[in-house]
Design a protein around this motif. Sequence first.
Motif, short mmCIF file in Angstrom:
data_model
loop_
_atom_site.label_atom_id
_atom_site.label_comp_id
_atom_site.label_asym_id
_atom_site.label_seq_id
_atom_site.Cartn_x
_atom_site.Cartn_y
_atom_site.Cartn_z
N ILE A 281 -0.88 5.97 2.18
CA ILE A 281 -2.01 5.93 3.12
C ILE A 281 -2.36 7.35 3.54
CG2 ILE A 281 -2.75 5.22 5.40
CD1 ILE A 281 -1.16 2.67 5.05
N ASN B 295 0.79 4.14 10.35
CA ASN B 295 0.93 4.04 8.90
C ASN B 295 2.06 3.12 8.49
OD1 ASN B 295 -1.14 5.85 8.79
ND2 ASN B 295 -0.05 7.38 7.59
N THR C 45 -6.18 5.60 0.27
CA THR C 45 -4.85 6.03 -0.18
C THR C 45 -4.97 7.18 -1.16
OG1 THR C 45 -4.78 4.49 -2.04
CG2 THR C 45 -3.97 3.68 0.10
N LYS D 217 0.90 -0.29 8.96
CA LYS D 217 -0.36 -0.50 8.25
C LYS D 217 -1.40 -1.14 9.17
CE LYS D 217 1.78 -2.75 5.03
NZ LYS D 217 2.07 -3.56 3.83
N ARG E 5 -3.13 10.52 8.22
CA ARG E 5 -1.70 10.16 8.24
C ARG E 5 -0.92 11.06 9.18
NH1 ARG E 5 -2.22 12.98 3.32
NH2 ARG E 5 -0.73 14.69 3.05
N GLY F 148 -5.10 6.90 -6.05
CA GLY F 148 -5.66 6.62 -4.74
C GLY F 148 -6.92 5.77 -4.83
N ILE G 230 0.85 -1.18 0.00
CA ILE G 230 0.00 0.00 0.00
C ILE G 230 0.88 1.23 0.00
CG2 ILE G 230 -1.72 1.35 1.24
CD1 ILE G 230 -2.88 -1.08 2.39
#
Length: 123
Positions: free
Chosen positions: A31, A73, A99, A76, A53, A109, A28
């Motif tokens: 984020i 973050n 995202t 995750k 974030r 995103g 990912i």
Amino acid sequence: QVQLMESGGGLAQSGGSLRLSCVASGRIVGINVMGWYRQAPGKERELVATISRRGSTNYADSLQGRFIIYGDNAKKTVDLQMNSLKPEDTAVYYCHIQTTQVCIECPPGRDYWGQGTQVTVSS
């Protein structure tokens, strides 16, 4: 392939506590916001809490003070500490990660959702 795995749901008594955890597997990038939503039988999915974030948190008005969201973050992960539970908190709780595109060559995103974990609060 990105997957969000939730855990920690179950049965609790009114006034009790539960902690939900969510961990994302796979790659990912970017984020932006992580959070939890819930859906009770016969109702629409609703916001529980989010964390940006930068660490800014947002809670549903009715849950302020009872629920606390934690996010990391780098790992995750996003957790939800639920205290002073009430029968009306009974619902399926969903983990969510949003995202954002961080570079021109990066993926756009998007939103990721977990499968949901059941929380049942008895009176």
